[in-house]
Design a protein around this motif. Structure first.
Motif, mmCIF file in Angstrom:
data_model
loop_
_atom_site.group_PDB
_atom_site.id
_atom_site.type_symbol
_atom_site.label_atom_id
_atom_site.label_comp_id
_atom_site.label_asym_id
_atom_site.label_seq_id
_atom_site.Cartn_x
_atom_site.Cartn_y
_atom_site.Cartn_z
ATOM 1 N N UNK A 161 21.222 62.974 64.636
ATOM 2 C CA UNK A 161 21.488 63.382 66.019
ATOM 3 C C UNK A 161 21.702 62.139 66.862
ATOM 4 N N UNK A 162 22.490 62.298 67.915
ATOM 5 C CA UNK A 162 22.763 61.191 68.814
ATOM 6 C C UNK A 162 21.513 60.849 69.610
ATOM 7 N N UNK A 163 21.122 59.578 69.573
ATOM 8 C CA UNK A 163 20.001 59.083 70.363
ATOM 9 C C UNK A 163 20.513 58.448 71.649
ATOM 10 N N UNK A 164 21.606 57.706 71.534
ATOM 11 C CA UNK A 164 22.164 57.011 72.688
ATOM 12 C C UNK A 164 23.652 56.807 72.466
ATOM 13 N N UNK A 165 24.415 56.964 73.539
ATOM 14 C CA UNK A 165 25.839 56.646 73.486
ATOM 15 C C UNK A 165 26.230 56.025 74.822
ATOM 16 N N UNK A 166 26.996 54.958 74.748
ATOM 17 C CA UNK A 166 27.559 54.343 75.952
ATOM 18 C C UNK A 166 29.059 54.252 75.759
ATOM 19 N N UNK A 167 29.791 54.378 76.855
ATOM 20 C CA UNK A 167 31.245 54.310 76.763
ATOM 21 C C UNK A 167 31.791 53.541 77.958
ATOM 22 N N UNK A 168 32.810 52.762 77.689
ATOM 23 C CA UNK A 168 33.522 52.018 78.724
ATOM 24 C C UNK A 168 34.988 52.406 78.637
ATOM 25 N N UNK A 169 35.593 52.690 79.779
ATOM 26 C CA UNK A 169 36.994 53.088 79.828
ATOM 27 C C UNK A 169 37.846 51.907 80.263
ATOM 28 N N UNK A 196 36.899 62.207 76.164
ATOM 29 C CA UNK A 196 36.880 60.966 75.390
ATOM 30 C C UNK A 196 35.462 60.650 74.920
ATOM 31 N N UNK A 197 34.471 60.891 75.778
ATOM 32 C CA UNK A 197 33.078 60.658 75.395
ATOM 33 C C UNK A 197 32.658 61.574 74.255
ATOM 34 N N UNK A 198 33.056 62.832 74.335
ATOM 35 C CA UNK A 198 32.688 63.800 73.302
ATOM 36 C C UNK A 198 33.326 63.453 71.968
ATOM 37 N N UNK A 199 34.616 63.137 71.977
ATOM 38 C CA UNK A 199 35.290 62.808 70.720
ATOM 39 C C UNK A 199 34.757 61.480 70.177
ATOM 40 N N UNK A 200 34.398 60.555 71.052
ATOM 41 C CA UNK A 200 33.769 59.310 70.593
ATOM 42 C C UNK A 200 32.457 59.610 69.880
ATOM 43 N N UNK A 201 31.653 60.510 70.444
ATOM 44 C CA UNK A 201 30.382 60.905 69.827
ATOM 45 C C UNK A 201 30.633 61.505 68.441
ATOM 46 N N UNK A 202 31.646 62.347 68.331
ATOM 47 C CA UNK A 202 31.997 62.958 67.045
ATOM 48 C C UNK A 202 32.444 61.879 66.054
#
Length: 138
Positions: free
Chosen positions: A79-87, A56-62
């Motif tokens: 390029x991605x600098x920062x990504x945060x995810x909440x489930x 889910x994190x990878x597809x969110x990044x995409x």
């Protein structure tokens, strides 16, 4: 629940060996912007049969990067600098997962976006990303 690929979604054409391994991934353009979809398979799940948070994190990044980068018509290099995810939920084999992205701002040096992963009407994750826009010197 065993979903099928909804009308209007087509395979993503800009890919890589990594994305090919994850996919297939699909997209469609809606009135709200780019949507990225994935039909959950056994290879996407952890040992409990739940879609892995890393997927889910990878597809969110995409989804975030492709949306901020202007896919499918554009290809703004970043390029991605920062990504945060909440489930907030989960998905299993056969579920159709769609990421709906809201791009807040694309500036000269950075882009900011949020995406929300859904299974049907259930929101299962929220991710926020910041991207550095490349000037061709990377």
């Amino acid at each position: 629940m065993h979903a099928s690929i909804p009308d209007g979604f087509v395979p993503i054409t800009r890919s890589s060996p990594f994305i090919d391994m994850l996919g297939p991934l699909y997209y469609r353009l809606s009135d709200d912007g780019l949507e990225i979809g994935l039909l959950a398979e056994k290879k996407h799940c952890n040992s409990r049969g739940i879609v892995h948070g890393g997927l889910l994190s990878t597809v969110a990044d995409i989804a975030l990067g492709y949306s901020a980068g202007g896919y499918p018509d554009g290809n703004r290099p970043m390029v991605t600098t920062s990504i945060t995810i909440d489930f907030a939920g989960s998905a299993g084999i056969g579920d159709w997962i769609v990421f709906k992205t809201d791009v807040q701002k694309v500036g000269r040096m950075a882009a900011f976006a949020n995406t929300y992963a859904h299974v049907g009407d259930r929101r299962i994750a929220r991710a926020s990303g910041i991207f550095s826009i490349l000037d061709g010197k990377a």
